[in-house]
Design a protein around this motif. Sequence first.
Motif, short mmCIF file in Angstrom:
data_model
loop_
_atom_site.label_atom_id
_atom_site.label_comp_id
_atom_site.label_asym_id
_atom_site.label_seq_id
_atom_site.Cartn_x
_atom_site.Cartn_y
_atom_site.Cartn_z
N GLU A 9 0.79 -1.23 0.00
CA GLU A 9 0.00 0.00 0.00
C GLU A 9 0.82 1.29 0.00
N PRO A 10 1.58 1.53 -1.06
CA PRO A 10 2.30 2.80 -1.12
C PRO A 10 1.39 3.99 -1.40
N ARG A 91 -3.37 -2.02 8.73
CA ARG A 91 -2.60 -1.27 7.73
C ARG A 91 -1.66 -0.32 8.46
N ARG A 92 -2.14 0.26 9.51
CA ARG A 92 -1.34 1.22 10.29
C ARG A 92 -0.09 0.55 10.86
N PHE A 97 5.77 0.07 10.54
CA PHE A 97 6.98 -0.75 10.38
C PHE A 97 7.86 -0.18 9.27
N ALA A 98 7.27 0.09 8.11
CA ALA A 98 8.04 0.60 6.97
C ALA A 98 8.66 1.95 7.30
N PHE A 99 7.88 2.84 7.86
CA PHE A 99 8.39 4.18 8.16
C PHE A 99 9.49 4.11 9.21
N GLU A 131 2.25 12.84 4.99
CA GLU A 131 0.86 12.69 4.58
C GLU A 131 0.48 11.22 4.51
N HIS A 132 1.38 10.40 4.02
CA HIS A 132 1.10 8.96 3.91
C HIS A 132 0.90 8.33 5.29
N MET A 133 1.57 8.86 6.28
CA MET A 133 1.50 8.28 7.62
C MET A 133 0.32 8.79 8.44
N GLN A 134 -0.47 9.69 7.89
CA GLN A 134 -1.64 10.17 8.62
C GLN A 134 -2.67 9.05 8.74
N PRO A 135 -3.35 8.96 9.89
CA PRO A 135 -4.35 7.90 10.07
C PRO A 135 -5.54 8.07 9.15
#
Length: 135
Positions: A9-10, A91-92, A97-99, A131-135
Amino acid sequence: VYAIDALCEPDRLRGDRHRLWISAFGSGGNEARFASLLADFDGHYAVRNRIVHAGETFASMGLVGEEQCQFMQGLLASCILTFVREGFSTRRDAAQFAFDALVSPPITPHVTAMASKHFKMPLTTDKGFTEHMQP
């Protein structure tokens, strides 16, 4: 590539951000694996772009299609193993993990070495990633 993107999910992460994100999962957060995977993935993704955007073929580029596909299948398998090993329940959890891997002290030098104009260092200040890391 579609299966890898569906799993990892990029979302709106494009270009170098996309490759960093997928490499974080494919490496399982392992520094040595991340460095080599990022370089390999970047090269294979460039081939994918030439096929999709310029209408080229493996043969026209002098490449063996099976080898290119095997790399991508191996990357998908590595991403799946990370998901299974880490046991993400949301997903969170996966995104965190990736971040966390990308901003970790062992991996940050490899991200910095990319010398990309497409993201800002440190990644914690990059608009695309925040922005990608926003819930």
